[in-house]
Design a protein around this motif. Structure first.
Motif, PDB file in Angstrom:
ATOM      1  N   PHE A  96       0.729  -1.337  -0.011  1.00 38.66           N
ATOM      2  CA  PHE A  96       0.062  -0.799   0.423  1.00 38.66           C
ATOM      3  C   PHE A  96       1.148   1.138   0.195  1.00 38.66           C
ATOM      4  CE2 PHE A  96      -2.745  -3.247   2.509  1.00 38.66           C
ATOM      5  CZ  PHE A  96      -3.719  -3.382   1.043  1.00 38.66           C
ATOM      6  N   ASN A  97       1.223   1.795  -1.392  1.00 37.90           N
ATOM      7  CA  ASN A  97       1.761   3.192  -1.023  1.00 37.90           C
ATOM      8  C   ASN A  97       1.216   4.122  -2.185  1.00 37.90           C
ATOM      9  OD1 ASN A  97       3.757   2.661  -4.009  1.00 37.90           O
ATOM     10  ND2 ASN A  97       4.493   0.900  -1.959  1.00 37.90           N
ATOM     11  N   LYS A  98       1.773   4.885  -2.521  1.00 40.97           N
ATOM     12  CA  LYS A  98       0.998   6.451  -3.935  1.00 40.97           C
ATOM     13  C   LYS A  98       1.379   5.976  -5.107  1.00 40.97           C
ATOM     14  CE  LYS A  98       0.517  10.084  -0.780  1.00 40.97           C
ATOM     15  NZ  LYS A  98      -1.048  10.156  -0.499  1.00 40.97           N
ATOM     16  N   LYS A  99       3.059   5.562  -4.686  1.00 40.25           N
ATOM     17  CA  LYS A  99       3.272   4.752  -6.079  1.00 40.25           C
ATOM     18  C   LYS A  99       2.128   4.034  -7.168  1.00 40.25           C
ATOM     19  CE  LYS A  99       6.871   4.684  -9.530  1.00 40.25           C
ATOM     20  NZ  LYS A  99       8.226   4.735  -9.483  1.00 40.25           N
ATOM     21  N   VAL A 100       2.322   2.849  -6.284  1.00 42.84           N
ATOM     22  CA  VAL A 100       1.223   1.705  -6.519  1.00 42.84           C
ATOM     23  C   VAL A 100      -0.484   2.235  -7.124  1.00 42.84           C
ATOM     24  CG1 VAL A 100       0.041  -0.147  -5.866  1.00 42.84           C
ATOM     25  CG2 VAL A 100       2.464  -0.052  -5.670  1.00 42.84           C
ATOM     26  N   SER A 101      -1.148   2.894  -6.272  1.00 41.51           N
ATOM     27  CA  SER A 101      -1.649   3.833  -6.503  1.00 41.51           C
ATOM     28  C   SER A 101      -2.640   4.479  -7.382  1.00 41.51           C
ATOM     29  CB  SER A 101      -2.747   4.286  -4.780  1.00 41.51           C
ATOM     30  OG  SER A 101      -3.649   5.523  -5.009  1.00 41.51           O
ATOM     31  N   SER A 102      -1.172   5.326  -7.933  1.00 37.92           N
ATOM     32  CA  SER A 102      -1.465   6.056  -9.212  1.00 37.92           C
ATOM     33  C   SER A 102      -1.084   4.665  -9.670  1.00 37.92           C
ATOM     34  CB  SER A 102       0.200   6.829  -9.085  1.00 37.92           C
ATOM     35  OG  SER A 102       0.287   7.722 -10.116  1.00 37.92           O
ATOM     36  N   LEU A 103       0.267   3.716 -10.242  1.00 37.89           N
ATOM     37  CA  LEU A 103      -0.309   2.849 -11.364  1.00 37.89           C
ATOM     38  C   LEU A 103      -1.423   2.286 -11.597  1.00 37.89           C
ATOM     39  CD1 LEU A 103       2.571   1.744 -11.056  1.00 37.89           C
ATOM     40  CD2 LEU A 103       2.169   3.384 -12.566  1.00 37.89           C
ATOM     41  N   SER A 108      -6.628   1.907 -14.549  1.00 38.13           N
ATOM     42  CA  SER A 108      -8.279   1.772 -14.705  1.00 38.13           C
ATOM     43  C   SER A 108      -8.823   3.114 -15.467  1.00 38.13           C
ATOM     44  CB  SER A 108      -8.849   2.240 -13.218  1.00 38.13           C
ATOM     45  OG  SER A 108     -10.169   2.504 -13.455  1.00 38.13           O
ATOM     46  N   PHE A 109      -7.930   4.021 -15.905  1.00 34.78           N
ATOM     47  CA  PHE A 109      -8.619   5.384 -16.507  1.00 34.78           C
ATOM     48  C   PHE A 109      -7.857   4.742 -17.842  1.00 34.78           C
ATOM     49  CE2 PHE A 109      -8.221   8.350 -13.095  1.00 34.78           C
ATOM     50  CZ  PHE A 109      -9.507   8.233 -12.412  1.00 34.78           C
ATOM     51  N   SER A 110      -7.045   4.523 -18.164  1.00 34.59           N
ATOM     52  CA  SER A 110      -6.798   3.551 -19.486  1.00 34.59           C
ATOM     53  C   SER A 110      -7.151   2.707 -20.697  1.00 34.59           C
ATOM     54  CB  SER A 110      -5.045   3.549 -19.424  1.00 34.59           C
ATOM     55  OG  SER A 110      -4.650   4.588 -18.970  1.00 34.59           O
ATOM     56  N   ILE A 111      -8.027   2.162 -19.470  1.00 34.56           N
ATOM     57  CA  ILE A 111      -8.688   0.566 -19.262  1.00 34.56           C
ATOM     58  C   ILE A 111     -10.013   1.374 -20.248  1.00 34.56           C
ATOM     59  CG2 ILE A 111     -10.221  -0.882 -19.336  1.00 34.56           C
ATOM     60  CD1 ILE A 111      -7.610  -1.993 -17.458  1.00 34.56           C
ATOM     61  N   PHE A 145     -16.136  -3.401 -17.915  1.00 33.39           N
ATOM     62  CA  PHE A 145     -16.064  -4.053 -16.004  1.00 33.39           C
ATOM     63  C   PHE A 145     -15.270  -4.072 -15.953  1.00 33.39           C
ATOM     64  CE2 PHE A 145     -15.655  -8.242 -14.176  1.00 33.39           C
ATOM     65  CZ  PHE A 145     -17.108  -7.554 -13.226  1.00 33.39           C
ATOM     66  N   LEU A 146     -13.865  -4.263 -16.250  1.00 30.14           N
ATOM     67  CA  LEU A 146     -12.801  -4.396 -16.086  1.00 30.14           C
ATOM     68  C   LEU A 146     -12.283  -2.218 -14.985  1.00 30.14           C
ATOM     69  CD1 LEU A 146     -10.561  -6.015 -15.864  1.00 30.14           C
ATOM     70  CD2 LEU A 146      -9.095  -5.525 -17.503  1.00 30.14           C
ATOM     71  N   ALA A 147     -12.267  -1.990 -15.910  1.00 27.87           N
ATOM     72  CA  ALA A 147     -12.314  -0.771 -15.506  1.00 27.87           C
ATOM     73  C   ALA A 147     -12.409   0.048 -14.234  1.00 27.87           C
ATOM     74  CB  ALA A 147     -12.250   0.261 -16.460  1.00 27.87           C
ATOM     75  N   ALA A 148     -13.696  -0.736 -14.230  1.00 30.19           N
ATOM     76  CA  ALA A 148     -14.321  -0.755 -12.628  1.00 30.19           C
ATOM     77  C   ALA A 148     -13.917  -1.284 -11.411  1.00 30.19           C
ATOM     78  CB  ALA A 148     -15.904  -0.864 -12.831  1.00 30.19           C
TER      79      ALA A 148
END
Length: 171
Positions: A96-103, A108-111, A145-148
């Motif tokens: 749980f870190n900000k880099k993982v969350s950002s990626l 999600s947005f790319s999908i 669905f995958l993005a969600a």
């Protein structure tokens, strides 16, 4: 130990997917430029994709379809690249870190973007296909669905980061 091995295997597969999608995107672009002077090349753009009818109908429509394909495969390559970065930077002891969350959020947005392009592509293809009697395989549009799902996991990771930060401040 098993998790780390599995993540390393997934890392290799992500690289293979990225390279394959880059090759596919490049092959479509090269085929397009070749077909500009040789219409016969539009019969096999890549992997049996036959756009000859579209080429003969309208070079403009043919070009739009190629642009859609390039954007779709380039977007998939970008998602694979984000996954590579995610797997490379993932610390299994502190996930749980900000880099993982950002990626994860970028993924999600790319999908979601990929889904929008796929819908536009499919609508365009169906419109021309019905109008002219052409047939072509549609691009899968199950991405929303995958993005969600990824977006929900991103929110869970963000909450984990908040709890971890609160816990660190308490100690």
């Amino acid at each position: 130990m098993k998790t780390e091995k599995l993540l390393k295997i997934m890392y290799v597969f992500a690289w293979l997917a990225f390279i394959g999608l880059c090759i596919q995107t490049g092959a479509i672009l090269i085929s397009y430029f070749v077909s500009y002077s040789n219409p016969e090349a539009s019969k096999d753009v890549f992997g049996g994709l036959n756009l000859y009818e579209y080429y003969n109908y309208s070079f403009y429509q043919y070009s739009l379809i190629i642009i859609y394909k390039v954007i779709l495969f380039a977007s998939e390559a970008y998602i694979a690249f984000i996954l590579i970065k995610l797997l490379k930077d993932l610390d299994i002891n502190n996930p749980f870190n900000k880099k993982v969350s950002s990626l994860m959020q970028k993924t999600s947005f790319s999908i979601f973007f990929l889904w929008i392009i796929a819908i536009i592509h499919n609508t365009h293809i169906q419109f021309i296909g019905k109008k002219q009697g052409f047939e072509m395989e549609l691009f899968s549009s199950d991405f929303v669905f995958l993005a969600a799902v990824i977006f929900i996991f991103t929110k869970i990771v963000q909450r984990g980061i908040e709890l971890q930060t609160e816990n660190d401040l308490t100690i």
